[in-house]
Design an enzyme around this catalytic site. Structure first.
Site, PDB file in Angstrom:
ATOM      1  N   SER A  56      52.952  36.879  42.211  1.00 10.68           N
ATOM      2  CA  SER A  56      52.655  38.274  42.010  1.00 10.68           C
ATOM      3  C   SER A  56      52.874  39.013  40.631  1.00 10.68           C
ATOM      4  CB  SER A  56      53.484  39.165  43.095  1.00 10.68           C
ATOM      5  OG  SER A  56      53.105  40.431  43.152  1.00 10.68           O
TER       6      SER A  56
ATOM      7  N   HIS B 120      49.062  36.331  48.194  1.00 10.48           N
ATOM      8  CA  HIS B 120      50.036  37.042  48.907  1.00 10.48           C
ATOM      9  C   HIS B 120      49.746  37.120  50.509  1.00 10.48           C
ATOM     10  CE1 HIS B 120      50.278  39.352  45.277  1.00 10.48           C
ATOM     11  NE2 HIS B 120      51.471  39.970  45.607  1.00 10.48           N
TER      12      HIS B 120
ATOM     13  N   GLU C 295      43.918  36.174  42.661  1.00 12.89           N
ATOM     14  CA  GLU C 295      44.195  36.753  43.699  1.00 12.89           C
ATOM     15  C   GLU C 295      44.747  38.092  43.622  1.00 12.89           C
ATOM     16  OE1 GLU C 295      47.721  37.362  45.140  1.00 12.89           O
ATOM     17  OE2 GLU C 295      48.476  36.979  43.160  1.00 12.89           O
TER      18      GLU C 295
END
Length: 317
Positions: free
Chosen positions: A121, A284, A219
């Site tokens: 992330s 995620h 992503e």
């Protein structure tokens, strides 16, 4: 000195993979950490046979950050420079990693030599900075104070198994399979990229990503299709994706209708004419598989998979 491949590309240095009994340090370079999740997540790491130390400032809080930039950077640097620590594990993402670059003593961290950095992330920013400044391969994967490792019901089994396989010497991770092919073909190269929002945010900085022979992982979470289109357009117009060998698309969690998202992504990336696999459980979603960044891999649309290439099972891929 980092080696160069036959194509002249600088090859990232690979840290030693872990063995039971190794010491790992958990730090919080991004957003504030839930203490209970952190306790459960570090328990999971101890269950893998690791000696876990937690940074002295890991539970700090300053608004949307886990404490002041200076404190978060100091914890990260201290862990990296500690010769007893074999891996530095980020507690969670959120926001704030990009704020640390100027507060880190990169010379001291280079002198400490390579070790494992684990996170995902917002930690995409650290993956990029560590590649640029330290020339080291890093591990994109789940973090102890997040929902797949640090929850009361225990870690998500596939996520934990894949993390162990990526972290430990003697383990050989299986290929990561997706569920859709957007453009046929096969490509080999180092894996780069990460979270789309962070790659866009790093454009124009010294740590901005350049595809140039890489398999590009993309992503994101909580980004609706038009914002995904906008960020991809930014990367394309900035030349970031020039020379990409192929694309490995991970999860697009809470990004709206999955088909619409992939239509948007395919519309922007397919004109590049390189293989694209989608639906990989990286990012995620649940489960969340672990992959080595700046280490060589292969995407193969016949098997709709991403495979890390291991040269020595006692080392990183």
């Amino acid at each position: 000195m980092n080696e160069r491949s036959d194509t002249g590309r600088v090859v990232a240095e690979h840290p030693r993979r872990l063995r039971p009994g190794d010491t790992v340090a958990v730090v919080a370079p991004c957003g504030p950490v839930d203490p209970e999740r952190l306790e459960r997540g570090t328990g999971v790491l101890r269950g893998l046979g690791l000696d876990v130390i937690v940074g002295s400032r890991a539970l700090g809080r300053q608004g949307f950050l886990a404490g002041p930039d200076s404190a978060r950077a100091a914890d990260l640097q201290a862990a990296w420079c500690d010769p007893q620590v074999s891996a530095v594990i980020c507690a969670r993402g959120g926001y704030g990693a990009t704020r640390l670059f100027g507060a880190l003593d990169w010379d001291a961290m280079r002198a400490a030599g390579p070790k494992i950095l684990l996170g995902s992330s917002d930690v995409t920013a650290l993956h990029r900075a560590f590649a640029a400044e330290l020339g080291v391969a890093t591990l994109f994967g789940p973090m102890p104070a997040c929902s797949l490792l640090g929850v009361p019901e225990g870690p998500e089994p596939e996520t934990l198994a894949r993390l162990r396989a990526a972290l430990f010497a003697g383990e050989r991770p299986e290929p990561v399979h997706g569920d859709r092919v957007l453009l046929q073909g096969r490509a080999e190269g180092p894996l780069g990229g990460g979270n789309l929002s962070l790659l866009a945010a790093l454009c124009g900085t010294p740590y901005g990503f350049r595809a140039d022979g890489h398999i590009v992982l993309l992503e994101d979470v909580g980004e609706v299709p038009y914002r995904i289109d906008r960020m991809l357009t930014q990367l394309l117009q900035a030349g970031v994706l020039d020379g990409a060998a192929g694309f490995a698309l991970g999860s697009w969690t809470r990004c709206g209708d999955p088909d619409e998202v992939l239509d948007v992504v395919a519309g922007r990336l397919a004109p590049l004419g390189v293989p694209i696999v989608a639906g990989l459980p990286i990012g995620h979603g649940s489960p969340q598989f672990s992959v080595w960044m700046e280490a060589d891999g292969v995407i193969d649309t016949q098997s709709c998979s991403l495979t890390g290439l291991f040269r020595d099972p006692e080392r990183a891929p």
